[in-house]
Motif scaffolding. Structure first.
Motif, PDB file in Angstrom:
ATOM      1  N   LEU A   1       0.829  -1.210   0.000  1.00 42.26           N
ATOM      2  CA  LEU A   1       0.000   0.000   0.000  1.00 42.26           C
ATOM      3  C   LEU A   1       0.861   1.256   0.000  1.00 42.26           C
ATOM      4  O   LEU A   1       0.483   2.278  -0.594  1.00 42.26           O
ATOM      5  CB  LEU A   1      -0.925  -0.011   1.213  1.00 42.26           C
ATOM      6  N   SER A   2       2.012   1.203   0.654  1.00 46.74           N
ATOM      7  CA  SER A   2       2.917   2.354   0.632  1.00 46.74           C
ATOM      8  C   SER A   2       3.453   2.606  -0.775  1.00 46.74           C
ATOM      9  O   SER A   2       3.646   3.758  -1.182  1.00 46.74           O
ATOM     10  CB  SER A   2       4.092   2.116   1.598  1.00 46.74           C
ATOM     11  N   THR A   3       3.671   1.530  -1.531  1.00 37.50           N
ATOM     12  CA  THR A   3       4.099   1.676  -2.926  1.00 37.50           C
ATOM     13  C   THR A   3       3.006   2.315  -3.769  1.00 37.50           C
ATOM     14  O   THR A   3       3.266   3.206  -4.592  1.00 37.50           O
ATOM     15  CB  THR A   3       4.469   0.299  -3.519  1.00 37.50           C
ATOM     16  N   VAL A   4       1.766   1.879  -3.548  1.00 38.96           N
ATOM     17  CA  VAL A   4       0.626   2.472  -4.260  1.00 38.96           C
ATOM     18  C   VAL A   4       0.504   3.952  -3.915  1.00 38.96           C
ATOM     19  O   VAL A   4       0.247   4.789  -4.777  1.00 38.96           O
ATOM     20  CB  VAL A   4      -0.673   1.728  -3.914  1.00 38.96           C
ATOM     21  N   LYS A   5       0.694   4.264  -2.639  1.00 34.29           N
ATOM     22  CA  LYS A   5       0.623   5.661  -2.201  1.00 34.29           C
ATOM     23  C   LYS A   5       1.668   6.518  -2.927  1.00 34.29           C
ATOM     24  O   LYS A   5       1.384   7.636  -3.361  1.00 34.29           O
ATOM     25  CB  LYS A   5       0.847   5.738  -0.681  1.00 34.29           C
ATOM     26  N   LYS A   6       2.867   5.991  -3.077  1.00 34.23           N
ATOM     27  CA  LYS A   6       3.923   6.710  -3.795  1.00 34.23           C
ATOM     28  C   LYS A   6       3.577   6.872  -5.274  1.00 34.23           C
ATOM     29  O   LYS A   6       3.823   7.927  -5.877  1.00 34.23           O
ATOM     30  CB  LYS A   6       5.245   5.962  -3.661  1.00 34.23           C
ATOM     31  N   ALA A   7       3.015   5.822  -5.869  1.00 30.83           N
ATOM     32  CA  ALA A   7       2.732   5.838  -7.299  1.00 30.83           C
ATOM     33  C   ALA A   7       1.594   6.793  -7.648  1.00 30.83           C
ATOM     34  O   ALA A   7       1.663   7.533  -8.632  1.00 30.83           O
ATOM     35  CB  ALA A   7       2.401   4.429  -7.782  1.00 30.83           C
TER      36      ALA A   7
ATOM     37  N   CYS B   1      -5.892   9.891  -1.977  1.00 29.97           N
ATOM     38  CA  CYS B   1      -5.367   8.516  -1.957  1.00 29.97           C
ATOM     39  C   CYS B   1      -4.497   8.313  -0.724  1.00 29.97           C
ATOM     40  O   CYS B   1      -4.555   7.259  -0.084  1.00 29.97           O
ATOM     41  CB  CYS B   1      -4.572   8.256  -3.226  1.00 29.97           C
ATOM     42  N   ASP B   2      -3.699   9.295  -0.386  1.00 32.64           N
ATOM     43  CA  ASP B   2      -2.829   9.217   0.772  1.00 32.64           C
ATOM     44  C   ASP B   2      -3.646   9.047   2.050  1.00 32.64           C
ATOM     45  O   ASP B   2      -3.299   8.239   2.919  1.00 32.64           O
ATOM     46  CB  ASP B   2      -1.977  10.481   0.857  1.00 32.64           C
ATOM     47  N   ILE B   3      -4.743   9.774   2.174  1.00 27.50           N
ATOM     48  CA  ILE B   3      -5.604   9.677   3.356  1.00 27.50           C
ATOM     49  C   ILE B   3      -6.237   8.304   3.461  1.00 27.50           C
ATOM     50  O   ILE B   3      -6.264   7.683   4.536  1.00 27.50           O
ATOM     51  CB  ILE B   3      -6.688  10.772   3.325  1.00 27.50           C
ATOM     52  N   ILE B   4      -6.757   7.792   2.337  1.00 27.39           N
ATOM     53  CA  ILE B   4      -7.448   6.498   2.340  1.00 27.39           C
ATOM     54  C   ILE B   4      -6.475   5.372   2.679  1.00 27.39           C
ATOM     55  O   ILE B   4      -6.760   4.507   3.531  1.00 27.39           O
ATOM     56  CB  ILE B   4      -8.119   6.239   0.984  1.00 27.39           C
TER      57      ILE B   4
ATOM     58  N   ILE C   1      12.789  -7.950   4.413  1.00 32.48           N
ATOM     59  CA  ILE C   1      13.177  -8.335   3.048  1.00 32.48           C
ATOM     60  C   ILE C   1      11.994  -8.204   2.091  1.00 32.48           C
ATOM     61  O   ILE C   1      12.114  -7.653   0.987  1.00 32.48           O
ATOM     62  CB  ILE C   1      13.734  -9.767   3.033  1.00 32.48           C
ATOM     63  N   LEU C   2      10.842  -8.721   2.501  1.00 33.40           N
ATOM     64  CA  LEU C   2       9.646  -8.594   1.665  1.00 33.40           C
ATOM     65  C   LEU C   2       9.296  -7.128   1.438  1.00 33.40           C
ATOM     66  O   LEU C   2       8.936  -6.719   0.328  1.00 33.40           O
ATOM     67  CB  LEU C   2       8.459  -9.317   2.321  1.00 33.40           C
ATOM     68  N   GLY C   3       9.398  -6.328   2.494  1.00 31.01           N
ATOM     69  CA  GLY C   3       9.119  -4.905   2.366  1.00 31.01           C
ATOM     70  C   GLY C   3      10.079  -4.219   1.415  1.00 31.01           C
ATOM     71  O   GLY C   3       9.676  -3.342   0.628  1.00 31.01           O
ATOM     72  N   THR C   4      11.330  -4.634   1.456  1.00 30.54           N
ATOM     73  CA  THR C   4      12.323  -4.053   0.544  1.00 30.54           C
ATOM     74  C   THR C   4      11.988  -4.387  -0.910  1.00 30.54           C
ATOM     75  O   THR C   4      12.052  -3.524  -1.799  1.00 30.54           O
ATOM     76  CB  THR C   4      13.728  -4.576   0.895  1.00 30.54           C
ATOM     77  N   LEU C   5      11.607  -5.635  -1.161  1.00 35.88           N
ATOM     78  CA  LEU C   5      11.264  -6.052  -2.526  1.00 35.88           C
ATOM     79  C   LEU C   5       9.980  -5.391  -3.022  1.00 35.88           C
ATOM     80  O   LEU C   5       9.874  -5.014  -4.199  1.00 35.88           O
ATOM     81  CB  LEU C   5      11.117  -7.575  -2.584  1.00 35.88           C
ATOM     82  N   ILE C   6       9.006  -5.259  -2.130  1.00 33.87           N
ATOM     83  CA  ILE C   6       7.698  -4.726  -2.525  1.00 33.87           C
ATOM     84  C   ILE C   6       7.689  -3.201  -2.569  1.00 33.87           C
ATOM     85  O   ILE C   6       7.050  -2.597  -3.449  1.00 33.87           O
ATOM     86  CB  ILE C   6       6.607  -5.234  -1.554  1.00 33.87           C
ATOM     87  N   TYR C   7       8.407  -2.565  -1.656  1.00 30.04           N
ATOM     88  CA  TYR C   7       8.352  -1.112  -1.516  1.00 30.04           C
ATOM     89  C   TYR C   7       9.637  -0.411  -1.971  1.00 30.04           C
ATOM     90  O   TYR C   7       9.619   0.447  -2.861  1.00 30.04           O
ATOM     91  CB  TYR C   7       8.046  -0.748  -0.068  1.00 30.04           C
ATOM     92  N   SER C   8      10.751  -0.776  -1.369  1.00 26.76           N
ATOM     93  CA  SER C   8      11.998  -0.042  -1.620  1.00 26.76           C
ATOM     94  C   SER C   8      12.475  -0.162  -3.063  1.00 26.76           C
ATOM     95  O   SER C   8      12.855   0.840  -3.689  1.00 26.76           O
ATOM     96  CB  SER C   8      13.094  -0.541  -0.667  1.00 26.76           C
ATOM     97  N   VAL C   9      12.463  -1.374  -3.599  1.00 25.32           N
ATOM     98  CA  VAL C   9      12.937  -1.579  -4.971  1.00 25.32           C
ATOM     99  C   VAL C   9      12.141  -0.752  -5.986  1.00 25.32           C
ATOM    100  O   VAL C   9      12.732  -0.043  -6.825  1.00 25.32           O
ATOM    101  CB  VAL C   9      12.953  -3.077  -5.339  1.00 25.32           C
ATOM    102  N   PRO C  10      10.798  -0.798  -5.970  1.00 23.91           N
ATOM    103  CA  PRO C  10      10.039   0.047  -6.909  1.00 23.91           C
ATOM    104  C   PRO C  10      10.323   1.547  -6.722  1.00 23.91           C
ATOM    105  O   PRO C  10      10.369   2.298  -7.691  1.00 23.91           O
ATOM    106  CB  PRO C  10       8.580  -0.275  -6.577  1.00 23.91           C
ATOM    107  N   VAL C  11      10.503   1.979  -5.469  1.00 18.08           N
ATOM    108  CA  VAL C  11      10.796   3.392  -5.224  1.00 18.08           C
ATOM    109  C   VAL C  11      12.144   3.767  -5.833  1.00 18.08           C
ATOM    110  O   VAL C  11      12.288   4.809  -6.485  1.00 18.08           O
ATOM    111  CB  VAL C  11      10.781   3.702  -3.701  1.00 18.08           C
ATOM    112  N   TRP C  12      13.149   2.896  -5.674  1.00 21.85           N
ATOM    113  CA  TRP C  12      14.463   3.173  -6.258  1.00 21.85           C
ATOM    114  C   TRP C  12      14.417   3.143  -7.785  1.00 21.85           C
ATOM    115  O   TRP C  12      14.984   3.992  -8.449  1.00 21.85           O
ATOM    116  CB  TRP C  12      15.474   2.137  -5.763  1.00 21.85           C
ATOM    117  N   VAL C  13      13.711   2.125  -8.324  1.00 23.51           N
ATOM    118  CA  VAL C  13      13.682   1.960  -9.777  1.00 23.51           C
ATOM    119  C   VAL C  13      12.887   3.070 -10.460  1.00 23.51           C
ATOM    120  O   VAL C  13      13.318   3.655 -11.471  1.00 23.51           O
ATOM    121  CB  VAL C  13      13.113   0.568 -10.153  1.00 23.51           C
ATOM    122  N   LYS C  14      11.714   3.334  -9.914  1.00 16.00           N
ATOM    123  CA  LYS C  14      10.823   4.320 -10.534  1.00 16.00           C
ATOM    124  C   LYS C  14      11.171   5.756 -10.129  1.00 16.00           C
ATOM    125  O   LYS C  14      10.716   6.712 -10.758  1.00 16.00           O
ATOM    126  CB  LYS C  14       9.372   4.041 -10.147  1.00 16.00           C
TER     127      LYS C  14
END
Length: 478
Positions: free
Chosen positions: A401-407, A413-416, A463-476
């Motif tokens: 959900l944090s990744t969706v919030k960033k995207a 959307c941030d509030i929801i 680790i899961l959080g890094t793959l789901i959240y951190s990696v997309p944030v770094w890549v995108k």
């Protein structure tokens, strides 16, 4: 004999282990049928001279130190064991004694007396001593009281969990604001002292009080109240997924050392908090019992007066809780609509109050896996798989959900998403239960398992959080 919850059980006390038997230096109370008081167990490791029950039994009890979900209700126990369960108020002074190999003592339930292993959980404290030799009494006893209808008992528990879960969410939000950058500037999103640290500390401390030392006293009023306070309120007051996500936010900004310190501090302070809670509560309990030692009959009469032990009283409690739930949801819904239209960030709290209860219910249901182990043989019973699954799942969903919030990156959307994270995922994960299990393992015969359990909870979540959240944030480049 009366029970704090109107249940019925027929119990037999001719129960022992092949190698160990428990001398019953345990005081019984009139509420012997209570399901939650039965599992007041705690392992206090005192050295190699200590006599312990078999490892399999110890593993199971330690794993149940936090929560075992709907197995706490007589619904589950009646279907699983035909009602053969213990009926004691406290197991603080059980003494485990060696017995000759040729002993023919038999137990229809388990390797230990039923009193010592009845499956209830959150306080898990068993003090084992090697004193006072002598075989236990083998005379059976019976305790017959009324039962609640199964559907009513289950529904009642869900309502208790919903109301107290919402109260836990509100308390956590208020502690965030009180200690956060807007008021006292103690915690923040950019330091090892993360926003949810105060609520995790308070919840862990109160777990020592409400979930360990005073649980029997709470159960003498109502078993469901004990479930509501520990699983519902304290479980929702504390959050593992929020803690994990704040460390991910630090790591994604390159603050790896700060994130590591935040993980260590969060674990150490929570463990210290539950220890302090237990010690202070035991001191107060000792003082109160000493003062009231001359008026035990009056104390017993007072507890009996307020005990929820009849269908009439249960209905009265449920009516009050249903009204509270309707008011909480109605008030939250009205404020959510008003605040969300204005894109006020406080709307996230009111959404969290609406969506919080399902998180509590799922965690409570998953907790039935605690103490079960893996497969038919029940391997690794010492791992509370229910709590582990709830925390890791919530951490992964929080990251998603944090990744969706960033995207998406819009105010509404941030509030929801913040509301769902604060409510559903904050209630799905828990630190108070997790740290109660960790504390029990530290005090058991295998203290190193506590650190293994912490590692298999924290490391996969990060680790899961890094793959789901951190990696997309770094890549995108969000």
């Amino acid at each position: 004999m009366e029970s704090s919850n109107t249940y019925e059980s027929t119990e037999t006390a001719n129960l022992d282990a092949p190698r160990f038997i428990a001398s019953r230096s345990i005081r019984r109370t009139s509420s012997a049928g209570s399901s939650w008081r039965r599992h007041s167990l705690s392992f206090r490791h005192q050295g190699s001279s200590e006599f312990y029950a078999d490892d399999d039994t110890e593993d199971e009890v330690v794993s149940q130190a936090g929560d075992i979900g709907d197995r706490e209700l007589n619904i589950y126990k009646r279907s699983e064991s035909g009602g053969l369960r213990s009926s004691i108020d406290s197991l603080r002074s059980i003494e485990i004694l060696p017995v000759p190999e040729e002993s023919q003592w038999q137990s229809p339930v388990s390797p230990l007396p039923a009193e010592t292993i009845s499956p209830l959980s959150t306080d898990a404290i068993l003090n084992l001593k090697n004193e006072n030799p002598g075989p236990p009494s083998t005379q059976p006893y019976k305790d017959t009281v009324k039962r609640l209808p199964m559907s009513f008992e289950y529904l009642s528990c869900l309502i208790h969990l919903a109301v107290f879960g919402i109260l836990g969410v509100i308390t956590r939000y208020l502690l965030q604001k009180l200690f956060g950058p807007s008021v006292s500037h103690v915690t923040s999103d950019h330091s090892a002292l993360y926003l949810d640290l105060p609520s995790n500390v308070v919840g862990s401390f109160l777990m020592g009080w409400l979930g360990v030392v005073f649980k029997g006293d709470i159960c003498s009023v109502s078993d469901l109240l004990a479930i509501a306070l520990t699983t519902g309120y304290l479980g929702s007051l504390t959050t593992f997924s929020g803690w994990n996500q704040k460390m991910l936010d630090l790591s994604v900004e390159g603050q790896w050392v700060t994130a590591a310190v935040g993980i260590f501090l969060g674990m150490a302070i929570a463990h210290w908090s539950i220890w302090l809670g237990v010690e202070t509560a035991e001191g107060l309990k000792w003082y109160l019992e000493r003062r009231s030692s001359g008026s035990e009959s009056g104390s017993s009469t007072s507890k009996k007066k307020f005990r929820v032990d009849s269908m009439k009283r249960h209905l009265a409690v449920i009516i009050v809780l249903v009204l509270m739930l309707v008011l909480l949801w109605g008030f939250s819904g009205a404020l959510l609509k008003y605040r969300l239209d204005d894109e006020d960030t406080s709307a996230s709290l009111w959404l969290a109050c609406i969506v919080g209860p399902p998180g509590v219910w799922v965690r409570w249901f998953l907790a039935r896996l605690n103490g079960k182990g893996l497969g038919k043989k029940g391997s690794f019973k010492w791992i509370p798989f229910g709590t582990l699954a709830a925390n890791v799942l919530a951490a992964a969903l929080m990251a998603a959900l944090s990744t969706v919030k960033k995207a998406v990156d819009t105010k509404k959307c941030d509030i929801i998403i913040t509301g769902i994270q604060l409510g559903t995922l904050g209630c799905l994960s828990t630190v108070s239960t997790f740290i109660a299990e960790f504390h029990a393992m530290c005090s058991s015969k295998h203290p190193l398992r506590a650190f293994t359990y912490a590692a298999i909870t924290i490391i996969p979540s990060f680790i899961l959080g890094t793959l789901i959240y951190s990696v997309p944030v770094w890549v995108k480049g969000y």
